[in-house]
Design a protein around this motif. Structure first.
Motif, short mmCIF file in Angstrom:
data_model
loop_
_atom_site.label_atom_id
_atom_site.label_comp_id
_atom_site.label_asym_id
_atom_site.label_seq_id
_atom_site.Cartn_x
_atom_site.Cartn_y
_atom_site.Cartn_z
N ARG A 72 4.23 -0.62 -32.03
CA ARG A 72 4.77 -1.59 -31.05
C ARG A 72 5.31 -0.80 -29.86
NH1 ARG A 72 7.95 -6.24 -34.53
NH2 ARG A 72 6.30 -6.52 -36.06
N LEU A 73 4.73 -1.02 -28.72
CA LEU A 73 5.11 -0.23 -27.55
C LEU A 73 5.42 -1.13 -26.36
CD1 LEU A 73 2.20 2.39 -27.72
CD2 LEU A 73 4.49 2.65 -28.69
N THR A 74 6.20 -0.58 -25.42
CA THR A 74 6.46 -1.30 -24.18
C THR A 74 6.62 -0.27 -23.07
OG1 THR A 74 7.90 -2.96 -23.14
CG2 THR A 74 8.99 -1.40 -24.56
N ASP A 75 6.31 -0.65 -21.83
CA ASP A 75 6.54 0.27 -20.71
C ASP A 75 6.44 -0.44 -19.36
OD1 ASP A 75 3.92 0.06 -19.77
OD2 ASP A 75 3.33 2.12 -20.23
N VAL A 76 6.67 0.34 -18.31
CA VAL A 76 6.45 -0.14 -16.94
C VAL A 76 5.45 0.84 -16.35
CG1 VAL A 76 7.52 -0.72 -14.73
CG2 VAL A 76 8.89 -0.79 -16.83
N GLN A 77 4.31 0.35 -15.92
CA GLN A 77 3.23 1.24 -15.47
C GLN A 77 2.82 0.91 -14.04
OE1 GLN A 77 1.51 3.94 -16.91
NE2 GLN A 77 0.67 4.01 -14.84
N ARG A 78 2.80 1.93 -13.17
CA ARG A 78 2.30 1.66 -11.82
C ARG A 78 0.77 1.61 -11.85
NH1 ARG A 78 5.12 6.47 -11.36
NH2 ARG A 78 4.01 8.42 -10.89
N CYS A 79 0.23 0.70 -11.07
CA CYS A 79 -1.22 0.47 -11.06
C CYS A 79 -1.70 0.40 -9.61
CB CYS A 79 -1.56 -0.88 -11.70
SG CYS A 79 -0.95 -1.07 -13.38
N LEU A 80 -2.96 0.70 -9.41
CA LEU A 80 -3.57 0.55 -8.08
C LEU A 80 -4.86 -0.24 -8.24
CD1 LEU A 80 -3.99 1.29 -5.03
CD2 LEU A 80 -5.15 3.32 -5.80
N ARG A 81 -4.96 -1.33 -7.52
CA ARG A 81 -6.19 -2.12 -7.55
C ARG A 81 -6.70 -2.32 -6.14
NH1 ARG A 81 -5.10 -6.77 -12.17
NH2 ARG A 81 -4.87 -5.25 -13.84
N THR A 82 -7.94 -1.90 -5.92
CA THR A 82 -8.51 -2.12 -4.59
C THR A 82 -9.60 -3.18 -4.63
OG1 THR A 82 -9.91 -0.22 -4.98
CG2 THR A 82 -7.98 0.16 -3.62
N THR A 83 -9.82 -3.76 -5.81
CA THR A 83 -10.84 -4.80 -5.91
C THR A 83 -10.40 -6.05 -5.15
OG1 THR A 83 -9.84 -5.23 -8.03
CG2 THR A 83 -12.01 -4.21 -8.07
N ASP A 84 -9.08 -6.24 -5.03
CA ASP A 84 -8.55 -7.43 -4.37
C ASP A 84 -8.19 -7.16 -2.91
OD1 ASP A 84 -8.62 -8.64 -6.86
OD2 ASP A 84 -6.53 -8.23 -7.30
N LEU A 85 -8.74 -6.09 -2.32
CA LEU A 85 -8.31 -5.66 -0.98
C LEU A 85 -8.34 -6.80 0.05
CD1 LEU A 85 -7.35 -2.88 -0.29
CD2 LEU A 85 -9.62 -2.29 0.51
N GLY A 86 -9.38 -7.63 -0.04
CA GLY A 86 -9.52 -8.73 0.91
C GLY A 86 -8.40 -9.75 0.77
N GLU A 87 -7.73 -9.74 -0.40
CA GLU A 87 -6.69 -10.75 -0.61
C GLU A 87 -5.29 -10.25 -0.24
OE1 GLU A 87 -7.61 -13.48 -4.18
OE2 GLU A 87 -8.68 -11.60 -4.51
N VAL A 88 -5.18 -8.95 0.04
CA VAL A 88 -3.87 -8.42 0.42
C VAL A 88 -3.46 -9.06 1.74
CG1 VAL A 88 -2.61 -6.36 1.14
CG2 VAL A 88 -4.15 -6.26 -0.82
N GLY A 89 -2.24 -9.57 1.78
CA GLY A 89 -1.81 -10.31 2.96
C GLY A 89 -1.51 -11.75 2.56
N ASP A 90 -2.02 -12.16 1.37
CA ASP A 90 -1.66 -13.49 0.87
C ASP A 90 -0.29 -13.39 0.17
OD1 ASP A 90 -2.03 -12.45 -1.65
OD2 ASP A 90 -3.70 -13.73 -2.20
N ARG A 91 0.07 -14.39 -0.61
CA ARG A 91 1.43 -14.41 -1.16
C ARG A 91 1.62 -13.52 -2.39
NH1 ARG A 91 3.43 -18.82 -3.24
NH2 ARG A 91 1.40 -19.58 -3.90
N THR A 92 0.52 -13.18 -3.07
CA THR A 92 0.70 -12.55 -4.39
C THR A 92 0.02 -11.20 -4.60
OG1 THR A 92 -1.17 -13.85 -5.19
CG2 THR A 92 1.02 -14.74 -5.63
N HIS A 93 -0.91 -10.80 -3.72
CA HIS A 93 -1.66 -9.57 -4.02
C HIS A 93 -1.10 -8.31 -3.36
CE1 HIS A 93 -4.62 -12.52 -5.41
NE2 HIS A 93 -4.99 -11.53 -6.21
N LEU A 94 -1.09 -7.25 -4.14
CA LEU A 94 -0.66 -5.93 -3.66
C LEU A 94 -1.67 -4.91 -4.17
CD1 LEU A 94 3.13 -6.13 -4.68
CD2 LEU A 94 2.25 -6.16 -2.34
N THR A 95 -1.82 -3.80 -3.46
CA THR A 95 -2.72 -2.77 -4.00
C THR A 95 -1.99 -1.94 -5.06
OG1 THR A 95 -2.25 -1.48 -2.01
CG2 THR A 95 -4.35 -2.62 -2.08
#
Ligand code: SER
Length: 401
Positions: A72-95
């Motif tokens: 049983r594990l838990t953590d906080v992990q930083r992630c990078l997603r560029t698949t949603d690049l076109g959506e950055v600028g809306d209310r919910t997407h970040l790279t």
């Protein structure tokens, strides 16, 4: 305001450190070991460019190797997603974003994960249960519908929608995958209406994946030696909801950036959001040791910096990243526990800014030899890209300079 709205609980207004503490403590009390988050750059030999989800660093353990810290594990992990690049600028997407994660490595079942998820969201974070909606895998030609999980949501009083591909999670075209169940929260000012599939005011908060298969290159689904549960919840989205903000750019993790950049380089909202996202991500990527280049990770970084500059220069070509306050970059580097200094980050940014300016002036010289003012043809765009290394997405910056 109608009676349904009056009956809602007030927003808890938790800060992001409180959210992380509440999440990890909740799972610690239920036998989970908190493991440290990893870098955005996966271990050497990993074919993936960046860590795109909380589960990625745990891949060998999800495939069956025993984890030294238990099941049983838990953590906080930083992630990078560029698949949603076109959506950055809306209310919910970040790279770059942080994912709060919990895992059962062949231990408890998905139904338990949903029950705990519901308890934490409603009791730990104080979100009104009436604002929740879930989606569950409705089945495919290879895997049947997850009716068991739909029943659990039903028992918890959460309305459920069954969907197809939207509820199938995979780490890539081949690799770990499984049916998932997503929990959404209503963020509209009017009472909830519709379903996550029909209304954009339903924001996906938490994904619980029943990671049971590995997909082979030929498409075959191989059952894993033991079924896992992998959950991930975007920290910035949760903070946005709990802090009553309209977009992720208003939550406490992003606000220092939005406020500072808005003062420094006033812009229309979508551009300000894009520049905020890209420059903040750039700092984190450089903080994890990546430098701009023409391939792989370095190219992803180069693209983020150049997209931000394109947006800044559209409003004023004299703008320079040298104005970025070191306090701001320093705060972000220390938030992510990175040892790179703001001065090093600035060195990388200014070097890339200079290269991009040079490239654009070269492109302008090429264009000045044209004999007409017609819009650029496909052939010219291809020539600028292939011969002068100027991708078409940056051509507007050149034309406006
Ligand atoms: N792997 C799933 C996701 O990234 C849940 O953690 O959404």
């Amino acid at each position: 305001m109608n009676s349904q709205q009056d009956a809602r609980r007030p927003l808890p207004g938790m800060s992001s450190p409180q959210i992380v503490q509440t999440f990890c403590e909740f799972f610690r009390e239920r036998g989970h070991h908190r493991i440290p988050g990893s870098s955005l750059v996966p271990r050497s030999g990993d074919p993936v460019l960046f860590t795109t989800s909380g589960m990625h660093p745990l891949t060998p353990y999800l495939e069956g190797r025993p984890h030294p810290d238990g099941r049983r594990l838990t953590d906080v992990q930083r992630c990078l997603r560029t698949t949603d690049l076109g959506e950055v600028g809306d209310r919910t997407h970040l790279t770059v974003f942080e994912m709060l994660g919990s895992w059962s490595l062949g231990d408890y079942p998905g139904s338990q994960s949903l029950r705990w998820g519901h308890e934490l969201i409603t009791t730990g974070f104080g979100i009104d249960p009436g604002l929740l909606h879930a989606t569950v895998f409705g089945g495919s030609d290879q895997v049947g519908p997850d009716t068991g999980l739909a029943e659990v949501w039903g028992e918890l009083g959460v309305p459920v929608e069954l969907t197809g591909e939207d509820n199938w999670w995979s780490s890539g075209p081949a690799g770990l995958c499984g049916a998932d169940s997503e929990l959404f929260v209503w963020t509209g000012s009017a009472p909830p209406e519709g379903t996550p599939g029909t209304g954009e005011r339903w924001v996906e908060l938490w994904n619980h994946v029943m990671l049971r298969y590995r997909r082979l290159a030929d498409g075959t689904l191989m059952p894993l030696p033991r079924p896992n549960v992998d959950t991930g919840m975007g920290l910035e989205r949760l903070a946005t909801v709990l802090q009553g903000q309209v977009s992720v750019f208003g939550c406490d993790l992003l606000q220092p950036w939005t406020r500072t950049l808005g003062r420094l380089w006033p812009a229309q909202e979508t551009s300000l959001r894009l520049v905020t996202d890209h420059l903040r991500s750039t700092v984190v990527v450089i903080g994890d040791g990546v430098t701009p280049s023409s391939t792989g990770r370095g190219y992803v970084l180069r693209r983020l910096i150049r997209r931000a500059l394109t947006s800044l220069w559209r409003d004023d070509p004299a703008r320079s990243l040298s104005d970025l306050p070191p306090d701001l970059t320093g705060q972000t580097l220390s938030h992510f526990g990175q040892l790179t200094s703001p001065v090093q980050v600035m060195g990388v940014l200014l070097d890339e800014e200079r290269r991009f300016r040079d490239l654009l002036s070269r492109g302008r010289r090429v264009l000045s030899r044209r004999h007409n003012n017609e819009p650029l043809t496909e052939e010219e765009l291809r020539y600028l890209h292939q011969t002068h290394g100027l991708p078409r997405e940056f051509v507007p910056a050149m034309l406006s300079g």
